[in-house]
Design a protein around this motif. Structure first.
Motif, PDB file in Angstrom:
ATOM      1  N   ALA A  80       0.837  -1.204   0.000  1.00 40.64           N
ATOM      2  CA  ALA A  80       0.000   0.000   0.000  1.00 40.64           C
ATOM      3  C   ALA A  80       0.873   1.256   0.000  1.00 40.64           C
ATOM      4  O   ALA A  80       0.567   2.241  -0.686  1.00 40.64           O
ATOM      5  CB  ALA A  80      -0.921   0.001   1.214  1.00 40.64           C
ATOM      6  N   HIS A  81       1.970   1.206   0.746  1.00 44.20           N
ATOM      7  CA  HIS A  81       2.891   2.348   0.785  1.00 44.20           C
ATOM      8  C   HIS A  81       3.493   2.593  -0.606  1.00 44.20           C
ATOM      9  O   HIS A  81       3.552   3.732  -1.073  1.00 44.20           O
ATOM     10  CB  HIS A  81       3.986   2.075   1.827  1.00 44.20           C
ATOM     11  CG  HIS A  81       5.070   3.108   1.860  1.00 44.20           C
ATOM     12  ND1 HIS A  81       5.059   4.165   2.741  1.00 44.20           N
ATOM     13  CD2 HIS A  81       6.190   3.254   1.105  1.00 44.20           C
ATOM     14  CE1 HIS A  81       6.136   4.906   2.533  1.00 44.20           C
ATOM     15  NE2 HIS A  81       6.832   4.383   1.551  1.00 44.20           N
ATOM     16  N   GLU A  82       3.919   1.518  -1.259  1.00 44.26           N
ATOM     17  CA  GLU A  82       4.517   1.672  -2.596  1.00 44.26           C
ATOM     18  C   GLU A  82       3.476   2.174  -3.598  1.00 44.26           C
ATOM     19  O   GLU A  82       3.763   3.007  -4.452  1.00 44.26           O
ATOM     20  CB  GLU A  82       5.145   0.360  -3.084  1.00 44.26           C
ATOM     21  CG  GLU A  82       6.240  -0.215  -2.179  1.00 44.26           C
ATOM     22  CD  GLU A  82       7.329   0.773  -1.823  1.00 44.26           C
ATOM     23  OE1 GLU A  82       7.645   1.661  -2.631  1.00 44.26           O
ATOM     24  OE2 GLU A  82       7.856   0.685  -0.692  1.00 44.26           O
TER      25      GLU A  82
ATOM     26  N   SER B 179      16.390   9.752   4.685  1.00 44.28           N
ATOM     27  CA  SER B 179      15.538   9.907   3.498  1.00 44.28           C
ATOM     28  C   SER B 179      14.088   9.559   3.840  1.00 44.28           C
ATOM     29  O   SER B 179      13.161   9.965   3.152  1.00 44.28           O
ATOM     30  CB  SER B 179      16.025   9.019   2.366  1.00 44.28           C
ATOM     31  OG  SER B 179      15.943   7.671   2.751  1.00 44.28           O
ATOM     32  N   HIS B 180      13.911   8.755   4.910  1.00 41.60           N
ATOM     33  CA  HIS B 180      12.584   8.449   5.442  1.00 41.60           C
ATOM     34  C   HIS B 180      12.563   9.017   6.861  1.00 41.60           C
ATOM     35  O   HIS B 180      13.601   9.057   7.509  1.00 41.60           O
ATOM     36  CB  HIS B 180      12.375   6.940   5.537  1.00 41.60           C
ATOM     37  CG  HIS B 180      12.305   6.254   4.207  1.00 41.60           C
ATOM     38  ND1 HIS B 180      13.333   6.302   3.284  1.00 41.60           N
ATOM     39  CD2 HIS B 180      11.336   5.510   3.640  1.00 41.60           C
ATOM     40  CE1 HIS B 180      12.972   5.613   2.211  1.00 41.60           C
ATOM     41  NE2 HIS B 180      11.768   5.114   2.402  1.00 41.60           N
ATOM     42  N   PRO B 181      11.392   9.406   7.375  1.00 42.99           N
ATOM     43  CA  PRO B 181      11.375   9.813   8.783  1.00 42.99           C
ATOM     44  C   PRO B 181      11.843   8.625   9.643  1.00 42.99           C
ATOM     45  O   PRO B 181      11.718   7.475   9.209  1.00 42.99           O
ATOM     46  CB  PRO B 181       9.907  10.122   9.055  1.00 42.99           C
ATOM     47  CG  PRO B 181       9.285  10.307   7.714  1.00 42.99           C
ATOM     48  CD  PRO B 181      10.064   9.479   6.754  1.00 42.99           C
TER      49      PRO B 181
ATOM     50  N   ALA C 166       0.975   4.016  -2.879  1.00 44.55           N
ATOM     51  CA  ALA C 166       0.717   5.420  -2.547  1.00 44.55           C
ATOM     52  C   ALA C 166       1.740   6.318  -3.246  1.00 44.55           C
ATOM     53  O   ALA C 166       1.385   7.383  -3.761  1.00 44.55           O
ATOM     54  CB  ALA C 166       0.775   5.615  -1.040  1.00 44.55           C
ATOM     55  N   HIS C 167       3.011   5.870  -3.306  1.00 49.02           N
ATOM     56  CA  HIS C 167       4.020   6.641  -4.050  1.00 49.02           C
ATOM     57  C   HIS C 167       3.580   6.780  -5.504  1.00 49.02           C
ATOM     58  O   HIS C 167       3.690   7.847  -6.109  1.00 49.02           O
ATOM     59  CB  HIS C 167       5.366   5.906  -4.040  1.00 49.02           C
ATOM     60  CG  HIS C 167       6.178   6.123  -2.787  1.00 49.02           C
ATOM     61  ND1 HIS C 167       6.453   7.365  -2.289  1.00 49.02           N
ATOM     62  CD2 HIS C 167       6.796   5.248  -1.951  1.00 49.02           C
ATOM     63  CE1 HIS C 167       7.202   7.249  -1.194  1.00 49.02           C
ATOM     64  NE2 HIS C 167       7.411   5.968  -0.966  1.00 49.02           N
ATOM     65  N   TRP C 168       3.125   5.681  -6.028  1.00 44.71           N
ATOM     66  CA  TRP C 168       2.692   5.610  -7.423  1.00 44.71           C
ATOM     67  C   TRP C 168       1.499   6.542  -7.633  1.00 44.71           C
ATOM     68  O   TRP C 168       1.477   7.405  -8.501  1.00 44.71           O
ATOM     69  CB  TRP C 168       2.306   4.161  -7.671  1.00 44.71           C
ATOM     70  CG  TRP C 168       2.057   3.760  -9.081  1.00 44.71           C
ATOM     71  CD1 TRP C 168       1.525   4.518 -10.078  1.00 44.71           C
ATOM     72  CD2 TRP C 168       2.338   2.481  -9.643  1.00 44.71           C
ATOM     73  NE1 TRP C 168       1.440   3.786 -11.214  1.00 44.71           N
ATOM     74  CE2 TRP C 168       1.931   2.532 -10.984  1.00 44.71           C
ATOM     75  CE3 TRP C 168       2.867   1.295  -9.155  1.00 44.71           C
ATOM     76  CZ2 TRP C 168       2.049   1.450 -11.843  1.00 44.71           C
ATOM     77  CZ3 TRP C 168       2.976   0.214 -10.008  1.00 44.71           C
ATOM     78  CH2 TRP C 168       2.583   0.293 -11.321  1.00 44.71           C
TER      79      TRP C 168
ATOM     80  N   MET D  71       7.706  13.138   0.856  1.00 44.01           N
ATOM     81  CA  MET D  71       6.972  12.166   0.032  1.00 44.01           C
ATOM     82  C   MET D  71       6.699  10.881   0.831  1.00 44.01           C
ATOM     83  O   MET D  71       5.648  10.266   0.680  1.00 44.01           O
ATOM     84  CB  MET D  71       7.752  11.871  -1.243  1.00 44.01           C
ATOM     85  CG  MET D  71       7.776  13.069  -2.183  1.00 44.01           C
ATOM     86  SD  MET D  71       8.325  12.680  -3.856  1.00 44.01           S
ATOM     87  CE  MET D  71      10.048  13.098  -3.771  1.00 44.01           C
ATOM     88  N   GLU D  72       7.645  10.501   1.690  1.00 44.12           N
ATOM     89  CA  GLU D  72       7.446   9.287   2.503  1.00 44.12           C
ATOM     90  C   GLU D  72       6.286   9.467   3.483  1.00 44.12           C
ATOM     91  O   GLU D  72       5.502   8.547   3.705  1.00 44.12           O
ATOM     92  CB  GLU D  72       8.729   8.918   3.254  1.00 44.12           C
ATOM     93  CG  GLU D  72       9.888   8.511   2.359  1.00 44.12           C
ATOM     94  CD  GLU D  72       9.576   7.334   1.451  1.00 44.12           C
ATOM     95  OE1 GLU D  72       8.695   6.520   1.805  1.00 44.12           O
ATOM     96  OE2 GLU D  72      10.191   7.245   0.376  1.00 44.12           O
ATOM     97  N   VAL D  73       6.197  10.651   4.075  1.00 39.28           N
ATOM     98  CA  VAL D  73       5.097  10.923   5.010  1.00 39.28           C
ATOM     99  C   VAL D  73       3.765  10.810   4.265  1.00 39.28           C
ATOM    100  O   VAL D  73       2.829  10.162   4.733  1.00 39.28           O
ATOM    101  CB  VAL D  73       5.252  12.339   5.620  1.00 39.28           C
ATOM    102  CG1 VAL D  73       3.977  12.769   6.327  1.00 39.28           C
ATOM    103  CG2 VAL D  73       6.434  12.378   6.585  1.00 39.28           C
TER     104      VAL D  73
END
Ligand SMILES: [Zn+2]
Length: 416
Positions: free
Chosen positions: A273-275, A391-393, A277-279, A346-348
């Protein structure tokens, strides 16, 4: 022709110097971990993550300082001019021959200086902490493959750069920025199908549970996900991860086989789901656009700095290359926090969208705890380290944000 470093260069060296001193300081003296870390992680997990990352950070900053010192010494002493004269003689005064031989010597010297650090952090530390599944020989095969690839691409880059400088003495930086931007786009498109397979094998997932889970998510996210590939990450490491790459027809979600083997399906779902969401939020395009913008900015600065350091404007002698390499080394280091700032944003966003896709806050939280504990993340870094190199929180921040996103979606569901 002697190279001069004026105030612009001094400012860049100063900025990188301040950042590296702070980096070194906060690596050696990270301060106490925030007590909240104890809610989700044992004291041993927090400490081990800190120790492991302390070693990695020390190696990284030492390697950077050694490379910068070498290039600075070369540029500031007359050695670089002597070397340029020597290569010119050795290649019978051929401009391009001299340039390439000079580049090769500098490139080999930098490899020679950095390989002990890479070997230590990429092989010995990984074995010491029980992550690596690679033999010594396999590590070297990887190293030569990526070094060979890097050398080939760099040579093409150097030839194009010097050709552009000679062709357009006043505007070559625009041409270079345009070339590199085009290369970013080409690379984003082809990387998953040309470069990644040189290092790993990718097979489409056949697990019916995974396929139906991906199908359900892609319906919800309204994304036509045709490719969920499993990567044989276990040939190198026990660490788990996943990523999203490619453009247009090469778009894909890649899951490490270690993730599927060691994590329950609801946590894998949180990853997918996270990946997605980036898409869904167009993060590859956004990242590409930011990269292109930054790239024009960097070439512009390099142009201004070279104009002030080199007296002739075309047919730069080979030793200007040392200055160009020094610039990119310093600028990419000094630009790290800016790049990470955009990446964390973007990660958030991806974490928030992912929670709204799965509606499963507990699994998203467990995933963060499991990933951080098994991959030995530094879950509660110092504020400087978080700002500079994450790069990620941090895991703790992600946990807080996911809880917050869960509360928000709960309250919006209730009010509907
Ligand atoms: Zn992500």
């Amino acid at each position: 022709m002697q190279l001069r470093l004026n105030s612009g260069w001094l400012a860049l060296v100063f900025l990188a110097g301040v950042f590296s001193l702070l980096y070194l300081w906060f690596t050696l003296f990270p301060g106490r971990a925030v007590p909240e870390a104890g809610y989700y992680f044992s004291a041993e997990q927090v400490n081990q993550g800190r120790q492991y990352n302390m070693s990695l950070r020390l190696v990284y900053i030492c390697s950077f300082l050694v490379e910068v010192s070498f290039l600075l010494w070369l540029v500031l002493s007359s050695r670089v001019v002597d070397l340029a004269r020597w290569v010119q003689r050795a290649t019978g005064d051929s401009y391009w021959g001299g340039l390439l031989l000079f580049f090769l010597i500098i490139w080999l010297s930098l490899q020679f200086l950095s390989v002990p650090f890479n070997l230590y952090s990429g092989y010995f530390l990984q074995h010491q902490w029980g992550f690596s599944t690679q033999t010594f020989g396999a590590w070297w095969v990887d190293y030569f493959k990526s070094a060979g690839l890097g050398l080939f691409l760099s040579i093409v880059g150097v030839v194009l750069l010097f050709w552009a400088i000679n062709r357009w003495p006043g505007t070559w930086w625009l041409a270079c920025a345009a070339f590199v931007s085009l290369w970013f786009v080409i690379q984003t498109f082809f990387w998953p199908v040309v470069i990644a397979p040189l290092f790993n094998r990718f097979t489409p997932s056949k697990d019916p549970a995974v396929l139906s889970m991906v199908h359900e998510l892609s319906e919800k996210a309204r994304l036509p996900v045709s490719q969920v590939l499993i990567m044989d990450a276990s040939r190198r490491t026990t660490k788990a991860n996943a990523y999203f790459a490619g453009l247009g027809r090469t778009k894909r979600i890649v899951l490490y086989d270690t993730l599927l083997a060691d994590y329950p399906l609801d946590e894998v779902k949180a990853v997918v789901a996270h990946e997605m969401a980036h898409w869904n939020r167009g993060h590859i395009i956004r990242g590409l656009a930011l990269g292109i913008l930054g790239n024009f900015f960097l070439w512009g600065i390099l142009f201004v700095l070279l104009r002030s350091s080199v007296t002739q404007f075309t047919r730069y002698p080979p030793h200007v290359l040392a200055l160009i390499l020094l610039f990119f080394l310093l600028a990419s280091f000094a630009g790290t926090p800016l790049q990470n700032y955009f990446s964390r944003g973007m990660e958030v966003e991806a974490d928030q969208v992912a929670v709204s896709l799965t509606g499963d806050v507990p699994a998203a939280l467990r995933l963060q705890v499991d990933l951080a504990a098994r991959n030995l993340s530094d879950v509660a870094p110092s504020a400087f380290m978080h700002w500079f190199s994450y790069s990620h929180p941090s895991a703790l921040n992600r946990i807080k944000l996911i809880q917050h996103a869960g509360d928000d979606s709960l309250s919006s569901n209730l009010s509907r």
